[in-house]
Design an enzyme around this catalytic site. Structure first.
Site, PDB file in Angstrom:
ATOM      1  N   LYS A 279       3.697  -0.042   6.034  1.00  0.00           N
ATOM      2  CA  LYS A 279       4.520   1.172   5.979  1.00  0.00           C
ATOM      3  C   LYS A 279       4.397   1.914   7.301  1.00  0.00           C
ATOM      4  O   LYS A 279       3.433   1.716   8.050  1.00  0.00           O
ATOM      5  CB  LYS A 279       4.007   2.085   4.857  1.00  0.00           C
ATOM      6  CG  LYS A 279       4.289   1.600   3.453  1.00  0.00           C
ATOM      7  CD  LYS A 279       3.771   2.615   2.441  1.00  0.00           C
ATOM      8  CE  LYS A 279       3.988   2.138   1.012  1.00  0.00           C
ATOM      9  NZ  LYS A 279       5.386   2.027   0.615  1.00  0.00           N
ATOM     10  N   ARG A 353       5.234  -4.393  -8.480  1.00  0.00           N
ATOM     11  CA  ARG A 353       5.838  -5.289  -9.467  1.00  0.00           C
ATOM     12  C   ARG A 353       5.024  -6.571  -9.610  1.00  0.00           C
ATOM     13  O   ARG A 353       5.044  -7.218 -10.645  1.00  0.00           O
ATOM     14  CB  ARG A 353       7.303  -5.560  -9.093  1.00  0.00           C
ATOM     15  CG  ARG A 353       7.500  -6.291  -7.805  1.00  0.00           C
ATOM     16  CD  ARG A 353       8.924  -6.170  -7.264  1.00  0.00           C
ATOM     17  NE  ARG A 353       9.169  -4.863  -6.654  1.00  0.00           N
ATOM     18  CZ  ARG A 353      10.351  -4.476  -6.191  1.00  0.00           C
ATOM     19  NH1 ARG A 353      11.405  -5.265  -6.279  1.00  0.00           N
ATOM     20  NH2 ARG A 353      10.496  -3.283  -5.642  1.00  0.00           N
TER      21      ARG A 353
HETATM   22  N1  BES Z   1       4.401   2.592  -3.950  1.00  0.00           N
HETATM   23  C1  BES Z   1       5.670   2.296  -3.388  1.00  0.00           C
HETATM   24  C2  BES Z   1       6.795   3.138  -3.970  1.00  0.00           C
HETATM   25  C3  BES Z   1       6.765   4.626  -3.687  1.00  0.00           C
HETATM   26  C4  BES Z   1       7.553   5.167  -2.717  1.00  0.00           C
HETATM   27  C5  BES Z   1       5.983   5.458  -4.446  1.00  0.00           C
HETATM   28  C6  BES Z   1       7.537   6.524  -2.481  1.00  0.00           C
HETATM   29  C7  BES Z   1       5.956   6.820  -4.225  1.00  0.00           C
HETATM   30  C8  BES Z   1       6.737   7.358  -3.255  1.00  0.00           C
HETATM   31  C9  BES Z   1       5.995   0.825  -3.634  1.00  0.00           C
HETATM   32  O1  BES Z   1       4.916  -0.028  -3.675  1.00  0.00           O
HETATM   33  C10 BES Z   1       6.866   0.378  -2.519  1.00  0.00           C
HETATM   34  O2  BES Z   1       6.407   0.363  -1.419  1.00  0.00           O
HETATM   35  N2  BES Z   1       8.104   0.050  -2.835  1.00  0.00           N
HETATM   36  C11 BES Z   1       9.027  -0.397  -1.855  1.00  0.00           C
HETATM   37  C12 BES Z   1       9.761  -1.597  -2.404  1.00  0.00           C
HETATM   38  C13 BES Z   1      10.600  -2.317  -1.387  1.00  0.00           C
HETATM   39  C14 BES Z   1       9.711  -2.956  -0.338  1.00  0.00           C
HETATM   40  C15 BES Z   1      11.442  -3.351  -2.079  1.00  0.00           C
HETATM   41  C16 BES Z   1       9.991   0.760  -1.576  1.00  0.00           C
HETATM   42  O3  BES Z   1      10.338   1.492  -2.501  1.00  0.00           O
HETATM   43  O4  BES Z   1      10.366   0.918  -0.418  1.00  0.00           O
HETATM   44 MN    MN Z   2       4.363  -0.741  -1.807  1.00  0.00          MN
END
Ligand code: BES
Ligand code: MN
Ligand code: ZN
Length: 498
Positions: A279, A353
């Site tokens: 990230k 997931r």
């Molecule tokens: N934990 C994150 C989702 C999230 C985003 C939680 C903002 C709280 C606030 C999750 O693991 C994630 O990173 N999801 C990705 C999925 C994508 C890579 C398909 C996302 O939402 O960008």
């Molecule tokens: Mn994630």
């Protein structure tokens, strides 16, 4: 804060402060004030006349009324228009009262409950709402301050009820509200703890000690057991971390219930860096809260046990960090989940997931009557519904009905999004059965579709709480920071579950 109730005249009260709700927008909208000692009523009437008090929801005024009464201070709290009164108004009243009393060094406070607060025949709802508001509104996480002195709150809160009210019912609600708010504040603590403190092992230890204290069972599977069970997805997500993964299993058997269990599954990523698909730095600290689903499940099981609800309940929490390293799993890797399905990893940041795939597969061993998973799963849920609501997905009418009812009772908003089969097309892999991302369109729906591959035909609901996990704009009983969302929604759901 200790809570009690009494039926008495205001002129007989002996307390440090009397808190009185007032309705918008004029003195005349407040029939309860007519029964007050004349000096107090006149005082409030004058405040209305000079527009110092309007009764607007959220307003609060602390006044010194001198030594002539059994209380030296009066707290006048606006609760909005009479015609707009609902359950949450009383919760907000409690929350605003908490802010108004915080740090005031009152030992005891009396809270006047007007006849108009009666919403239906159930007096326990009024007390539950007021106590939830007071306890949720006064929440602070002070563990990490070198001077952890809590702002003073009254040690005793005594509610003054109308003559005709059922005091026993009201008192029952005090206890329910206390336990509900306790659970939500517990969840807030867990989310607020940083990942260097709240490791997967520490999360498991919290579950174990709650289990001992509130008489439910807790078993924690370690890496070796997870290998034997072929929980390859959890192990893959864990592979970049030096902290061992934990698979937490909590079981609560309610009195008299012989039914198949409700199974709650909570995403327990104690820190989500994104892994090799790292990230960006901005706001990455918030990912210490990526175990908000786990916190919700843990607290909900404890609340059910404390309320002695007549349900059988299992809480499952796959817990691990998601970090990059030389041993971390990588984009392109193919994993075989516990149920045998193969997954192509296109993005290591879609890790939630993956751990849920194994946990949902495991849940089928319990022959559950229903499965509900709670997860901070997708940023796309924020795009869909804003910071207002979680996203709900379900394949079952009964679950939909009871979850929406729990949402209404708790005022924790959720809204249903579809589980259409078109989304399955979007996550088909050319090399494995499915892939772990479906691209940008409908990101929350494709994540839910992914999970659907691991729930067989069981009644199942998925709550994506990524948008509501953290409070950015403070509300009456929701201070900035971890929200503890979902504990009251799930607990209200369980109270109705048969
Ligand atoms: N934990 C994150 C989702 C999230 C985003 C939680 C903002 C709280 C606030 C999750 O693991 C994630 O990173 N999801 C990705 C999925 C994508 C890579 C398909 C996302 O939402 O960008
Ligand atoms: Mn994630
Ligand atoms: Zn995550």
């Amino acid at each position: 804060m200790n809570f009690e109730s009494q039926i008495t005249k205001i002129s007989h009260l002996k307390t440090d402060c009397l808190a009185v709700p007032v309705f918008q927008s004029k003195y005349g909208d407040n029939p309860h004030l007519k029964t007050f000692p004349k000096a107090i009523a006149d005082h409030i009437q004058a405040l209305f006349k000079s527009d110092i008090v309007s009764g607007k929801g959220g307003d609060g005024y602390l006044l010194r009324v001198g030594e002539k009464h059994g209380f030296a201070y009066l707290y006048v709290a606006g609760v909005g228009k009479k015609g707009e009164l609902e359950q949450d108004t009383i919760r907000k009243f409690g929350g605003n009262l908490a802010s108004g009393l915080k740090g005031k060094k009152f030992k005891s406070v009396a809270v006047y409950i007007p006849e108009l607060f009666k919403l239906n025949d159930d007096y326990s709802v009024v007390s539950q709402m007021a106590v939830e508001g007071l306890l949720l509104g006064s929440y602070e996480l002070l563990k990490y301050k070198s001077d952890p002195s809590r702002k003073a709150m009254p040690s005793k809160v005594s509610f003054v009820l109308p003559d005709s009210w059922d005091k026993r019912k009201f008192n029952a609600g005090l206890k329910i509200g206390e336990i509900m708010a306790w659970g939500q504040n517990l969840s807030r603590d867990l989310i607020g703890h940083p990942s260097n403190y709240l490791t997967p092992v520490e999360l498991a230890n919290t579950a174990k000690s709650l289990a001992r204290k509130y008489c439910f069972q807790c078993e924690v599977l370690t890496k070796a057991r997870m290998k034997k069970l072929k929980m390859n997805c959890i192990l893959a997500v864990n592979s970049g971390s030096t902290q061992p993964p934990q698979f937490i299993i909590m079981k609560y058997n309610g009195p008299g219930s012989k039914k198949d269990p409700v199974c709650l599954v909570g995403k327990g990523i104690t820190f989500d860096s994104g892994g090799i698909s790292l990230k960006k730095a901005q706001d990455m600290d918030q990912m210490k809260g990526d175990m908000g689903g786990a916190a919700c499940v843990l607290a909900s099981v404890a609340v059910a046990a404390r309320l002695k609800l007549p349900v059988n309940l299992v809480g499952l929490i796959p817990a691990t960090e998601n970090l990059p390293s030389g041993s971390a799993y990588k984009p392109g890797d193919i994993l075989t989940a516990m149920n045998g399905k193969t997954i192509e990893v296109l993005n290591t940041d879609a890790e939630g997931r993956l751990i849920l795939a194994d946990a949902l597969s495991y849940s089928q061993r319990l022959k559950p009557a229903a499965i509900i998973d709670v997860a901070t799963l997708t940023g796309a849920s924020i795009v869909a519904l804003g910071y207002v609501s979680s996203a709900m997905f379900t394949n079952d009418d009964k679950l939909r009905k009871l979850i929406m009812s729990g949402s209404k009772k708790s005022s924790e908003k959720t809204w249903e999004l579809p589980l259409w089969k078109e989304y399955q097309e979007q996550i088909k892999s050319s090399i494995a059965d499915i892939k772990n991302t479906g691209g940008r369109p409908a990101g929350s729906c494709t994540a839910a579709a992914f999970l659907n591959n691991f729930t067989a035909n069981y009644p199942w609901a998925h709550l994506d709480i990524a948008a509501v996990d953290i409070v950015f704009d403070k509300g009456a009983y929701t201070p900035k920071g971890p929200s503890g969302y979902g504990v009251r929604l799930i607990s209200e759901f369980l109270r109705e579950w048969k």
